[in-house]
Design a protein around this motif. Structure first.
Motif, PDB file in Angstrom:
ATOM      1  N   LEU B 101       0.804  -1.223   0.000  1.00  0.00           N
ATOM      2  CA  LEU B 101       0.000   0.000   0.000  1.00  0.00           C
ATOM      3  C   LEU B 101       0.834   1.267   0.000  1.00  0.00           C
ATOM      4  N   ILE B 102       2.130   1.155   0.223  1.00  0.00           N
ATOM      5  CA  ILE B 102       2.959   2.353   0.151  1.00  0.00           C
ATOM      6  C   ILE B 102       3.691   2.409  -1.174  1.00  0.00           C
ATOM      7  N   GLY B 103       3.302   1.581  -2.102  1.00  0.00           N
ATOM      8  CA  GLY B 103       3.916   1.608  -3.416  1.00  0.00           C
ATOM      9  C   GLY B 103       5.078   0.642  -3.507  1.00  0.00           C
ATOM     10  N   TYR B 104       5.552   0.473  -4.687  1.00  0.00           N
ATOM     11  CA  TYR B 104       6.611  -0.479  -4.989  1.00  0.00           C
ATOM     12  C   TYR B 104       7.827   0.263  -5.526  1.00  0.00           C
ATOM     13  N   THR B 105       9.005  -0.233  -5.228  1.00  0.00           N
ATOM     14  CA  THR B 105      10.240   0.330  -5.760  1.00  0.00           C
ATOM     15  C   THR B 105      10.767  -0.610  -6.823  1.00  0.00           C
ATOM     16  N   PHE B 106      10.950  -0.072  -8.011  1.00  0.00           N
ATOM     17  CA  PHE B 106      11.407  -0.887  -9.140  1.00  0.00           C
ATOM     18  C   PHE B 106      12.903  -0.725  -9.358  1.00  0.00           C
ATOM     19  N   GLY B 107      13.520  -1.797  -9.834  1.00  0.00           N
ATOM     20  CA  GLY B 107      14.877  -1.717 -10.338  1.00  0.00           C
ATOM     21  C   GLY B 107      14.873  -1.191 -11.765  1.00  0.00           C
ATOM     22  N   SER B 108      16.069  -0.989 -12.313  1.00  0.00           N
ATOM     23  CA  SER B 108      16.188  -0.457 -13.673  1.00  0.00           C
ATOM     24  C   SER B 108      15.960  -1.513 -14.738  1.00  0.00           C
ATOM     25  N   GLY B 109      15.896  -2.769 -14.312  1.00  0.00           N
ATOM     26  CA  GLY B 109      15.569  -3.833 -15.256  1.00  0.00           C
ATOM     27  C   GLY B 109      16.761  -4.470 -15.925  1.00  0.00           C
ATOM     28  N   THR B 110      16.521  -5.635 -16.470  1.00  0.00           N
ATOM     29  CA  THR B 110      17.487  -6.328 -17.340  1.00  0.00           C
ATOM     30  C   THR B 110      16.858  -6.431 -18.713  1.00  0.00           C
ATOM     31  N   ARG B 111      17.552  -5.887 -19.709  1.00  0.00           N
ATOM     32  CA  ARG B 111      17.050  -5.992 -21.082  1.00  0.00           C
ATOM     33  C   ARG B 111      17.621  -7.252 -21.701  1.00  0.00           C
ATOM     34  N   LEU B 112      16.751  -8.214 -21.974  1.00  0.00           N
ATOM     35  CA  LEU B 112      17.151  -9.487 -22.566  1.00  0.00           C
ATOM     36  C   LEU B 112      16.826  -9.472 -24.054  1.00  0.00           C
ATOM     37  N   THR B 113      17.844  -9.773 -24.848  1.00  0.00           N
ATOM     38  CA  THR B 113      17.650  -9.905 -26.295  1.00  0.00           C
ATOM     39  C   THR B 113      18.050 -11.314 -26.686  1.00  0.00           C
ATOM     40  N   VAL B 114      17.128 -12.042 -27.265  1.00  0.00           N
ATOM     41  CA  VAL B 114      17.411 -13.406 -27.712  1.00  0.00           C
ATOM     42  C   VAL B 114      17.577 -13.384 -29.231  1.00  0.00           C
ATOM     43  N   VAL B 115      18.745 -13.847 -29.673  1.00  0.00           N
ATOM     44  CA  VAL B 115      19.061 -13.782 -31.116  1.00  0.00           C
ATOM     45  C   VAL B 115      19.145 -15.184 -31.727  1.00  0.00           C
TER      46      VAL B 115
END
Lengths: 114, 115
Positions: B101-115
């Motif tokens: 209820l006080i909100g969520y803190t997000f990370g900057s993420g991992t960008r996954l590219t599958v080739v």
């Protein structure tokens, strides 16, 4: 699946003007939150409004919630170039104990022209 | 730490390769979530942990996706035999309270590219 739909999908305004974004959702909610995401970055929590609240303010932000219409709006007053970002509304459905995953809309991309 | 930390920041995987994405939540945060964000879309819920218990994994798209949080702090999202449709940004979020209820803190993420 995504719960909400933001409107408009993209918005471009001049610096200093006010920006209004709308969000509609489908099911009953516990609370609704707005997040900002700068390009290539994580989401930043802006404001949370509970289902029994109608309006909330935080600095230059004003959020309204109309549960009868299943809609919310985010107003950013006196916009700045740094406000350029994507804005997402997100809802939670579960009330009481136990966390609930956020269900996001597709976002509004806001561009502030200097 | 001061925020939610995710690593690696970017990952390029060959199709069929296994990958492991790490999330270091804010110390003391009880709740931890994983989300998948495709290009131009909003994040979609994958799974949720309360401490070490995985209470909801309904969003995991297939049995190739597996997440764990064995000691109730760091979490790992593993994707086996990656496919091109797995390409996305994977976001981790944490919250101090179970109800968020006080909100969520997000990370900057991992960008996954599958080739």
């Amino acid at each position: 699946s995504q719960q909400g739909e933001e409107d408009p999908q993209a918005l471009s305004i001049q610096e200093g003007e006010n920006a209004t974004m709308n969000c509609s959702y489908k099911t009953s909610i516990n609370n609704l939150q707005w997040y900002r995401q700068n390009s290539g970055r994580g989401l930043v929590h802006l404001i949370l409004i509970r289902s029994n609240e109608r309006e909330k303010h935080s600095g230059r932000l004003r959020v309204t919630l109309d549960t009868s219409k299943k809609s919310s709006s985010l107003l950013i007053t006196a916009s700045r170039a740094a406000d350029t970002a994507s804005y997402f509304c997100a809802t939670t459905q579960r009330s009481g104990g136990g966390a609930d995953g956020l269900t996001f809309g597709k976002g509004t991309h806001l561009i502030i022209q200097p | 730490g001061a925020g939610v930390s995710q690593s690696p920041r970017y990952k390029v995987a060959k199709r069929g390769q296994d990958v492991a994405l790490r999330c270091d939540p804010i110390s003391g945060h009880v709740s931890l979530f994983w989300y998948q964000q495709a290009l131009g879309q909003g994040p979609e819920f994958l799974t949720y942990f309360q401490n070490e218990a995985q209470l909801d994994k309904s969003g995991l798209p297939s049995d190739r996706f597996f997440a764990e949080r064995p000691e109730g702090s760091v979490s790992t999202l593993k994707i086996q035999r990656t496919q091109q449709e797995d390409s996305a940004v994977y976001l981790c979020a944490s919250s101090l309270t179970p109800d968020g209820l006080i909100g969520y803190t997000f990370g900057s993420g991992t960008r996954l590219t599958v080739v």
